[in-house]
Design a protein around this motif. Structure first.
Motif, PDB file in Angstrom:
ATOM      1  N   ASP A  31      55.963  58.584  59.239  1.00 23.32           N
ATOM      2  CA  ASP A  31      56.635  57.367  58.755  1.00 23.32           C
ATOM      3  C   ASP A  31      56.737  56.321  59.859  1.00 23.32           C
ATOM      4  O   ASP A  31      56.560  55.126  59.617  1.00 23.32           O
ATOM      5  N   ARG A  69      54.673  55.995  62.301  1.00 25.83           N
ATOM      6  CA  ARG A  69      53.301  55.488  62.462  1.00 25.83           C
ATOM      7  C   ARG A  69      52.994  54.424  61.408  1.00 25.83           C
ATOM      8  O   ARG A  69      52.414  53.383  61.710  1.00 25.83           O
ATOM      9  N   ALA A  70      53.391  54.691  60.178  1.00 22.57           N
ATOM     10  CA  ALA A  70      53.162  53.723  59.101  1.00 22.57           C
ATOM     11  C   ALA A  70      53.906  52.418  59.374  1.00 22.57           C
ATOM     12  O   ALA A  70      53.376  51.327  59.118  1.00 22.57           O
ATOM     13  N   TYR A 128      52.004  50.486  62.042  1.00 20.44           N
ATOM     14  CA  TYR A 128      50.840  49.816  61.442  1.00 20.44           C
ATOM     15  C   TYR A 128      51.283  48.542  60.733  1.00 20.44           C
ATOM     16  O   TYR A 128      50.697  47.473  60.903  1.00 20.44           O
ATOM     17  N   ARG A 129      52.347  48.659  59.941  1.00 19.22           N
ATOM     18  CA  ARG A 129      52.865  47.499  59.195  1.00 19.22           C
ATOM     19  C   ARG A 129      53.346  46.403  60.142  1.00 19.22           C
ATOM     20  O   ARG A 129      53.072  45.221  59.939  1.00 19.22           O
ATOM     21  N   GLY A 179      50.587  53.872  65.286  1.00 21.70           N
ATOM     22  CA  GLY A 179      50.313  52.983  64.154  1.00 21.70           C
ATOM     23  C   GLY A 179      49.838  51.616  64.600  1.00 21.70           C
ATOM     24  O   GLY A 179      48.915  51.042  64.010  1.00 21.70           O
TER      25      GLY A 179
END
Length: 101
Positions: free
Chosen positions: A36, A38-39, A42-43, A72
């Protein structure tokens, strides 16, 4: 509105507590919290105008979450690494501008 960073931080805290009582399932929970983070990295990289977005305050004192978040960011940045490279001659231009085609 709930904070995604707070949700990840709470998941990580639950994983830490679970690791004391039952270490087996805790490894899975740590993995989920890191995924989570990492996500979110990325975002954040996708939505940030900065070349290096700052680490979220909620993750700053947990190295595992910082590493997940940074992974991310790196993942998002690496997808643009070769975007301006010609696929024909590998020059520093797009294939539409290639003098060899």
């Amino acid at each position: 509105m709930a904070s995604a960073y707070l949700d990840v931080r709470a998941s990580f805290a639950i994983a830490k507590i679970t690791s004391i009582t039952s270490p087996g399932p805790a490894a899975h929970l740590f993995g989920l919290a890191r995924a989570d983070a990492r996500a979110l990295g990325y975002r954040d990289a996708e939505n940030s105008g900065l070349s290096e977005p700052p680490v979220p305050v909620m993750f700053a004192d947990e190295p595992e979450l910082v590493h997940g978040w940074q992974d991310g960011v790196i993942e998002w940045e690496s997808q643009w690494e070769y975007i301006d490279v010609c696929s024909f001659c590998f020059g520093d231009h797009s294939v539409l501008q290639c003098p060899r085609v």
